[in-house]
Scaffold this motif. Structure first.
Motif, PDB file in Angstrom:
ATOM      1  N   ALA A  72       0.818  -1.214   0.000  1.00  0.00           N
ATOM      2  CA  ALA A  72       0.000   0.000   0.000  1.00  0.00           C
ATOM      3  C   ALA A  72       0.851   1.263   0.000  1.00  0.00           C
ATOM      4  CB  ALA A  72      -0.939  -0.002   1.209  1.00  0.00           C
ATOM      5  N   ALA A  73       2.081   1.160   0.468  1.00  0.00           N
ATOM      6  CA  ALA A  73       2.960   2.332   0.519  1.00  0.00           C
ATOM      7  C   ALA A  73       3.519   2.692  -0.856  1.00  0.00           C
ATOM      8  CB  ALA A  73       4.107   2.081   1.502  1.00  0.00           C
ATOM      9  N   LYS A  74       3.415   1.771  -1.795  1.00  0.00           N
ATOM     10  CA  LYS A  74       3.903   2.044  -3.148  1.00  0.00           C
ATOM     11  C   LYS A  74       2.885   2.892  -3.895  1.00  0.00           C
ATOM     12  CE  LYS A  74       6.258  -2.385  -3.405  1.00  0.00           C
ATOM     13  NZ  LYS A  74       6.288  -3.687  -4.068  1.00  0.00           N
ATOM     14  N   PRO A  75       3.353   3.686  -4.836  1.00  0.00           N
ATOM     15  CA  PRO A  75       2.391   4.450  -5.646  1.00  0.00           C
ATOM     16  C   PRO A  75       1.494   3.506  -6.437  1.00  0.00           C
ATOM     17  CG  PRO A  75       4.647   5.204  -6.031  1.00  0.00           C
ATOM     18  CD  PRO A  75       4.727   3.957  -5.193  1.00  0.00           C
ATOM     19  N   ALA A  76       0.241   3.870  -6.528  1.00  0.00           N
ATOM     20  CA  ALA A  76      -0.696   3.068  -7.327  1.00  0.00           C
ATOM     21  C   ALA A  76      -0.284   3.140  -8.779  1.00  0.00           C
ATOM     22  CB  ALA A  76      -2.119   3.577  -7.150  1.00  0.00           C
ATOM     23  N   PRO A  77      -0.364   2.013  -9.489  1.00  0.00           N
ATOM     24  CA  PRO A  77      -0.001   2.048 -10.910  1.00  0.00           C
ATOM     25  C   PRO A  77      -0.943   2.954 -11.680  1.00  0.00           C
ATOM     26  CG  PRO A  77      -0.925  -0.093 -10.298  1.00  0.00           C
ATOM     27  CD  PRO A  77      -0.819   0.724  -9.054  1.00  0.00           C
ATOM     28  N   THR A  78      -0.397   3.636 -12.648  1.00  0.00           N
ATOM     29  CA  THR A  78      -1.225   4.507 -13.494  1.00  0.00           C
ATOM     30  C   THR A  78      -1.619   3.731 -14.732  1.00  0.00           C
ATOM     31  OG1 THR A  78       0.751   5.392 -14.553  1.00  0.00           O
ATOM     32  CG2 THR A  78      -0.132   6.627 -12.690  1.00  0.00           C
ATOM     33  N   ARG A  79      -2.770   4.061 -15.209  1.00  0.00           N
ATOM     34  CA  ARG A  79      -3.260   3.380 -16.410  1.00  0.00           C
ATOM     35  C   ARG A  79      -2.783   4.155 -17.628  1.00  0.00           C
ATOM     36  NH1 ARG A  79      -8.783   0.404 -15.457  1.00  0.00           N
ATOM     37  NH2 ARG A  79      -8.449  -0.166 -13.304  1.00  0.00           N
ATOM     38  N   THR A  80      -2.193   3.433 -18.544  1.00  0.00           N
ATOM     39  CA  THR A  80      -1.733   4.040 -19.781  1.00  0.00           C
ATOM     40  C   THR A  80      -2.861   3.940 -20.801  1.00  0.00           C
ATOM     41  OG1 THR A  80       0.498   3.302 -19.289  1.00  0.00           O
ATOM     42  CG2 THR A  80       0.050   3.969 -21.570  1.00  0.00           C
ATOM     43  N   PRO A  81      -3.223   5.071 -21.415  1.00  0.00           N
ATOM     44  CA  PRO A  81      -4.304   5.011 -22.390  1.00  0.00           C
ATOM     45  C   PRO A  81      -3.913   4.115 -23.567  1.00  0.00           C
ATOM     46  CG  PRO A  81      -3.470   7.264 -22.161  1.00  0.00           C
ATOM     47  CD  PRO A  81      -2.686   6.397 -21.250  1.00  0.00           C
ATOM     48  N   VAL A  82      -4.858   3.351 -24.009  1.00  0.00           N
ATOM     49  CA  VAL A  82      -4.630   2.497 -25.167  1.00  0.00           C
ATOM     50  C   VAL A  82      -5.126   3.243 -26.391  1.00  0.00           C
ATOM     51  CG1 VAL A  82      -5.209   0.287 -26.230  1.00  0.00           C
ATOM     52  CG2 VAL A  82      -4.956   0.450 -23.749  1.00  0.00           C
ATOM     53  N   HIS A  83      -4.220   3.432 -27.336  1.00  0.00           N
ATOM     54  CA  HIS A  83      -4.569   4.139 -28.566  1.00  0.00           C
ATOM     55  C   HIS A  83      -4.849   3.124 -29.654  1.00  0.00           C
ATOM     56  CE1 HIS A  83      -3.393   7.930 -26.770  1.00  0.00           C
ATOM     57  NE2 HIS A  83      -2.277   7.337 -26.336  1.00  0.00           N
ATOM     58  N   ALA A  84      -5.864   3.400 -30.402  1.00  0.00           N
ATOM     59  CA  ALA A  84      -6.236   2.492 -31.501  1.00  0.00           C
ATOM     60  C   ALA A  84      -5.133   2.501 -32.547  1.00  0.00           C
ATOM     61  CB  ALA A  84      -7.560   2.925 -32.105  1.00  0.00           C
ATOM     62  N   ALA A  85      -4.809   1.329 -33.030  1.00  0.00           N
ATOM     63  CA  ALA A  85      -3.796   1.212 -34.083  1.00  0.00           C
ATOM     64  C   ALA A  85      -4.366   1.765 -35.387  1.00  0.00           C
ATOM     65  CB  ALA A  85      -3.369  -0.233 -34.246  1.00  0.00           C
ATOM     66  N   ALA A  86      -3.514   2.408 -36.135  1.00  0.00           N
ATOM     67  CA  ALA A  86      -3.964   3.009 -37.404  1.00  0.00           C
ATOM     68  C   ALA A  86      -4.075   2.006 -38.502  1.00  0.00           C
ATOM     69  CB  ALA A  86      -2.998   4.112 -37.819  1.00  0.00           C
TER      70      ALA A  86
END
Length: 86
Positions: A72-86
């Motif tokens: 719990a003392a660690k920073p919460a993971p951040t969510r990386t936005p998923v970009h649609a492939a072109a």
């Protein structure tokens, strides 16, 4: 209390009270807040189970709680936005 709002000093105090006096000495909502925060930081489901199961041996619960506090003392993971492939 939202588990995500816990400060490192809060975690230290909660862990110290549990270590010295046991789980009965603190509000169960504080344990839940630590567990919620630890889950958000990727803590083991096994550790969560041990802490939240009263039938587990007290020493196992204390050790597992210590590990959850560390998680719990660690920073919460951040969510990386998923970009649609072109």
């Amino acid at each position: 209390m939202n588990g995500h709002d816990l400060l490192p000093t809060d975690l230290d105090r909660i862990a110290a009270v549990v270590a010295e006096q046991g789980f009965d000495a603190i509000d169960p909502a504080l344990v839940d807040a630590v567990v919620d925060r630890a889950i958000a930081c990727g803590a083991s489901a096994t550790l969560v189970h041990v802490v939240t199961t009263d039938a587990e041996p007290p020493v196992a619960r204390l050790r597992a709680f210590g590990r959850l506090v560390q998680a719990a003392a660690k920073p919460a993971p951040t969510r990386t936005p998923v970009h649609a492939a072109a």
